[in-house]
Write a protein that holds these residues in place. Structure first.
Motif, PDB file in Angstrom:
ATOM      1  N   LYS A  80       0.817  -1.216   0.000  1.00 37.80           N
ATOM      2  CA  LYS A  80       0.000   0.000   0.000  1.00 37.80           C
ATOM      3  C   LYS A  80       0.853   1.269   0.000  1.00 37.80           C
ATOM      4  O   LYS A  80       0.562   2.213  -0.729  1.00 37.80           O
ATOM      5  CB  LYS A  80      -0.919  -0.004   1.216  1.00 37.80           C
ATOM      6  N   HIS A  81       1.893   1.297   0.826  1.00 38.87           N
ATOM      7  CA  HIS A  81       2.623   2.536   1.062  1.00 38.87           C
ATOM      8  C   HIS A  81       3.926   2.678   0.269  1.00 38.87           C
ATOM      9  O   HIS A  81       4.521   3.753   0.235  1.00 38.87           O
ATOM     10  CB  HIS A  81       2.910   2.705   2.558  1.00 38.87           C
ATOM     11  N   TRP A  82       4.389   1.598  -0.373  1.00 34.18           N
ATOM     12  CA  TRP A  82       5.626   1.659  -1.169  1.00 34.18           C
ATOM     13  C   TRP A  82       5.501   0.691  -2.335  1.00 34.18           C
ATOM     14  O   TRP A  82       6.325  -0.215  -2.519  1.00 34.18           O
ATOM     15  CB  TRP A  82       6.821   1.328  -0.284  1.00 34.18           C
ATOM     16  N   PRO A  83       4.468   0.842  -3.164  1.00 38.79           N
ATOM     17  CA  PRO A  83       4.155  -0.152  -4.198  1.00 38.79           C
ATOM     18  C   PRO A  83       5.202  -0.273  -5.294  1.00 38.79           C
ATOM     19  O   PRO A  83       5.266  -1.306  -5.961  1.00 38.79           O
ATOM     20  CB  PRO A  83       2.821   0.342  -4.774  1.00 38.79           C
ATOM     21  N   GLU A  84       6.019   0.720  -5.485  1.00 44.67           N
ATOM     22  CA  GLU A  84       7.007   0.661  -6.567  1.00 44.67           C
ATOM     23  C   GLU A  84       8.233  -0.183  -6.222  1.00 44.67           C
ATOM     24  O   GLU A  84       9.089  -0.417  -7.075  1.00 44.67           O
ATOM     25  CB  GLU A  84       7.443   2.084  -6.974  1.00 44.67           C
ATOM     26  N   VAL A  85       8.318  -0.688  -5.004  1.00 47.10           N
ATOM     27  CA  VAL A  85       9.472  -1.475  -4.574  1.00 47.10           C
ATOM     28  C   VAL A  85       9.050  -2.924  -4.352  1.00 47.10           C
ATOM     29  O   VAL A  85       8.000  -3.199  -3.785  1.00 47.10           O
ATOM     30  CB  VAL A  85      10.081  -0.891  -3.275  1.00 47.10           C
ATOM     31  N   THR A  86       9.879  -3.854  -4.817  1.00 45.69           N
ATOM     32  CA  THR A  86       9.639  -5.276  -4.563  1.00 45.69           C
ATOM     33  C   THR A  86      10.229  -5.632  -3.207  1.00 45.69           C
ATOM     34  O   THR A  86      11.412  -5.397  -2.960  1.00 45.69           O
ATOM     35  CB  THR A  86      10.290  -6.142  -5.659  1.00 45.69           C
ATOM     36  N   VAL A  87       9.411  -6.172  -2.335  1.00 46.50           N
ATOM     37  CA  VAL A  87       9.841  -6.585  -0.997  1.00 46.50           C
ATOM     38  C   VAL A  87       9.454  -8.050  -0.822  1.00 46.50           C
ATOM     39  O   VAL A  87       8.329  -8.433  -1.114  1.00 46.50           O
ATOM     40  CB  VAL A  87       9.162  -5.729   0.097  1.00 46.50           C
ATOM     41  N   ILE A  88      10.404  -8.851  -0.381  1.00 46.90           N
ATOM     42  CA  ILE A  88      10.133 -10.249  -0.050  1.00 46.90           C
ATOM     43  C   ILE A  88      10.137 -10.348   1.460  1.00 46.90           C
ATOM     44  O   ILE A  88      11.134 -10.046   2.115  1.00 46.90           O
ATOM     45  CB  ILE A  88      11.193 -11.185  -0.666  1.00 46.90           C
ATOM     46  N   SER A  89       9.021 -10.748   2.010  1.00 39.60           N
ATOM     47  CA  SER A  89       8.870 -10.846   3.450  1.00 39.60           C
ATOM     48  C   SER A  89       8.823 -12.329   3.816  1.00 39.60           C
ATOM     49  O   SER A  89       7.909 -13.042   3.399  1.00 39.60           O
ATOM     50  CB  SER A  89       7.580 -10.134   3.860  1.00 39.60           C
ATOM     51  N   THR A  90       9.810 -12.786   4.573  1.00 35.76           N
ATOM     52  CA  THR A  90       9.950 -14.207   4.880  1.00 35.76           C
ATOM     53  C   THR A  90       9.615 -14.478   6.336  1.00 35.76           C
ATOM     54  O   THR A  90      10.100 -13.791   7.229  1.00 35.76           O
ATOM     55  CB  THR A  90      11.390 -14.669   4.588  1.00 35.76           C
ATOM     56  N   LEU A  91       8.807 -15.476   6.560  1.00 33.83           N
ATOM     57  CA  LEU A  91       8.443 -15.914   7.898  1.00 33.83           C
ATOM     58  C   LEU A  91       9.177 -17.206   8.201  1.00 33.83           C
ATOM     59  O   LEU A  91       9.066 -18.181   7.445  1.00 33.83           O
ATOM     60  CB  LEU A  91       6.925 -16.151   7.968  1.00 33.83           C
ATOM     61  N   ARG A  92       9.949 -17.206   9.288  1.00 33.46           N
ATOM     62  CA  ARG A  92      10.669 -18.414   9.699  1.00 33.46           C
ATOM     63  C   ARG A  92      10.570 -18.568  11.206  1.00 33.46           C
ATOM     64  O   ARG A  92      10.539 -17.584  11.934  1.00 33.46           O
ATOM     65  CB  ARG A  92      12.147 -18.318   9.300  1.00 33.46           C
ATOM     66  N   GLN A  93      10.534 -19.812  11.664  1.00 31.12           N
ATOM     67  CA  GLN A  93      10.519 -20.085  13.094  1.00 31.12           C
ATOM     68  C   GLN A  93      11.941 -20.045  13.632  1.00 31.12           C
ATOM     69  O   GLN A  93      12.895 -20.394  12.933  1.00 31.12           O
ATOM     70  CB  GLN A  93       9.903 -21.448  13.376  1.00 31.12           C
ATOM     71  N   ILE A  94      12.059 -19.661  14.890  1.00 32.51           N
ATOM     72  CA  ILE A  94      13.346 -19.685  15.584  1.00 32.51           C
ATOM     73  C   ILE A  94      13.572 -21.103  16.094  1.00 32.51           C
ATOM     74  O   ILE A  94      12.701 -21.691  16.737  1.00 32.51           O
ATOM     75  CB  ILE A  94      13.380 -18.681  16.737  1.00 32.51           C
ATOM     76  N   SER A  95      14.726 -21.636  15.820  1.00 40.52           N
ATOM     77  CA  SER A  95      15.061 -22.992  16.243  1.00 40.52           C
ATOM     78  C   SER A  95      15.306 -23.021  17.749  1.00 40.52           C
ATOM     79  O   SER A  95      15.926 -22.119  18.308  1.00 40.52           O
ATOM     80  CB  SER A  95      16.322 -23.471  15.517  1.00 40.52           C
ATOM     81  N   ASN A  96      14.828 -24.061  18.378  1.00 39.37           N
ATOM     82  CA  ASN A  96      15.135 -24.292  19.794  1.00 39.37           C
ATOM     83  C   ASN A  96      16.307 -25.254  19.936  1.00 39.37           C
ATOM     84  O   ASN A  96      16.640 -25.642  21.021  1.00 39.37           O
ATOM     85  CB  ASN A  96      13.910 -24.877  20.505  1.00 39.37           C
ATOM     86  N   GLY A  97      16.914 -25.632  18.790  1.00 34.70           N
ATOM     87  CA  GLY A  97      17.985 -26.611  18.660  1.00 34.70           C
ATOM     88  C   GLY A  97      19.029 -26.542  19.759  1.00 34.70           C
ATOM     89  O   GLY A  97      18.853 -25.846  20.727  1.00 34.70           O
ATOM     90  N   PRO A  98      20.083 -27.267  19.643  1.00 33.49           N
ATOM     91  CA  PRO A  98      20.384 -27.987  18.409  1.00 33.49           C
ATOM     92  C   PRO A  98      19.551 -29.262  18.285  1.00 33.49           C
ATOM     93  O   PRO A  98      19.258 -29.933  19.263  1.00 33.49           O
ATOM     94  CB  PRO A  98      21.873 -28.329  18.542  1.00 33.49           C
ATOM     95  N   GLU A  99      19.170 -29.500  17.050  1.00 36.42           N
ATOM     96  CA  GLU A  99      18.406 -30.710  16.726  1.00 36.42           C
ATOM     97  C   GLU A  99      19.402 -31.874  16.616  1.00 36.42           C
ATOM     98  O   GLU A  99      20.550 -31.688  16.273  1.00 36.42           O
ATOM     99  CB  GLU A  99      17.680 -30.542  15.400  1.00 36.42           C
ATOM    100  N   GLU A 100      18.919 -33.051  16.874  1.00 30.22           N
ATOM    101  CA  GLU A 100      19.735 -34.241  16.664  1.00 30.22           C
ATOM    102  C   GLU A 100      19.927 -34.454  15.157  1.00 30.22           C
ATOM    103  O   GLU A 100      18.966 -34.286  14.405  1.00 30.22           O
ATOM    104  CB  GLU A 100      19.072 -35.474  17.269  1.00 30.22           C
ATOM    105  N   PRO A 101      21.106 -34.812  14.708  1.00 30.48           N
ATOM    106  CA  PRO A 101      21.303 -35.085  13.274  1.00 30.48           C
ATOM    107  C   PRO A 101      20.323 -36.155  12.796  1.00 30.48           C
ATOM    108  O   PRO A 101      20.105 -37.150  13.465  1.00 30.48           O
ATOM    109  CB  PRO A 101      22.736 -35.590  13.199  1.00 30.48           C
ATOM    110  N   GLY A 102      19.692 -35.874  11.645  1.00 32.50           N
ATOM    111  CA  GLY A 102      18.771 -36.825  11.059  1.00 32.50           C
ATOM    112  C   GLY A 102      17.405 -36.837  11.714  1.00 32.50           C
ATOM    113  O   GLY A 102      16.550 -37.645  11.351  1.00 32.50           O
ATOM    114  N   ALA A 103      17.184 -35.940  12.679  1.00 31.90           N
ATOM    115  CA  ALA A 103      15.880 -35.937  13.367  1.00 31.90           C
ATOM    116  C   ALA A 103      14.844 -35.148  12.607  1.00 31.90           C
ATOM    117  O   ALA A 103      15.096 -34.360  11.813  1.00 31.90           O
ATOM    118  CB  ALA A 103      16.029 -35.346  14.767  1.00 31.90           C
TER     119      ALA A 103
END
Length: 115
Positions: A92-115
């Motif tokens: 709405k407020h800056w239509p002439e610009v391309t913006v990619i907005s990415t949603l990602r979760q924060i890891s609570n890791g470390p995850e076990e390898p292969g899990a």
């Protein structure tokens, strides 16, 4: 977003101030901010066990991260809905610009390898 597109219009700053204020009041917005361009950035690249320092600007970079926010939601659906609202403010407020907005979760890791 693309590097060097300039400063967002005041209308976007005002809309984002309102949006962030509302999210903070609900306890959703935890932290966030904007980032300067890559002209003064420093990267460390690890390749095959060797560390190399690379200073900006980066000719190969077409898009850069312009800012970040840490938000906390009860459900993924709430996060997705708010992410879309954030993107709509930019449309709405800056239509002439391309913006990619990415949603990602924060890891609570470390995850076990292969899990």
């Amino acid at each position: 977003m693309a590097e060097g597109v300039g400063t967002p219009p005041q209308a976007l700053f005002d809309a984002m101030d309102t949006y962030i204020g509302e999210q903070a009041a609900k306890g959703v917005f935890l932290d966030g901010g904007g980032l300067y361009g890559t002209e003064d950035a420093v990267n460390f690249v690890v390749r095959q066990g060797e560390v190399t320092r690379v200073d900006g600007p980066y000719a190969e970079g077409k898009e850069v991260v312009g800012g970040w926010a840490i938000m906390q939601y009860d459900t993924v659906e709430q996060a997705v809905a708010d992410q879309e609202e954030f993107a709509q403010l930019h449309a709405k407020h800056w239509p002439e610009v391309t913006v990619i907005s990415t949603l990602r979760q924060i890891s609570n890791g470390p995850e076990e390898p292969g899990a």
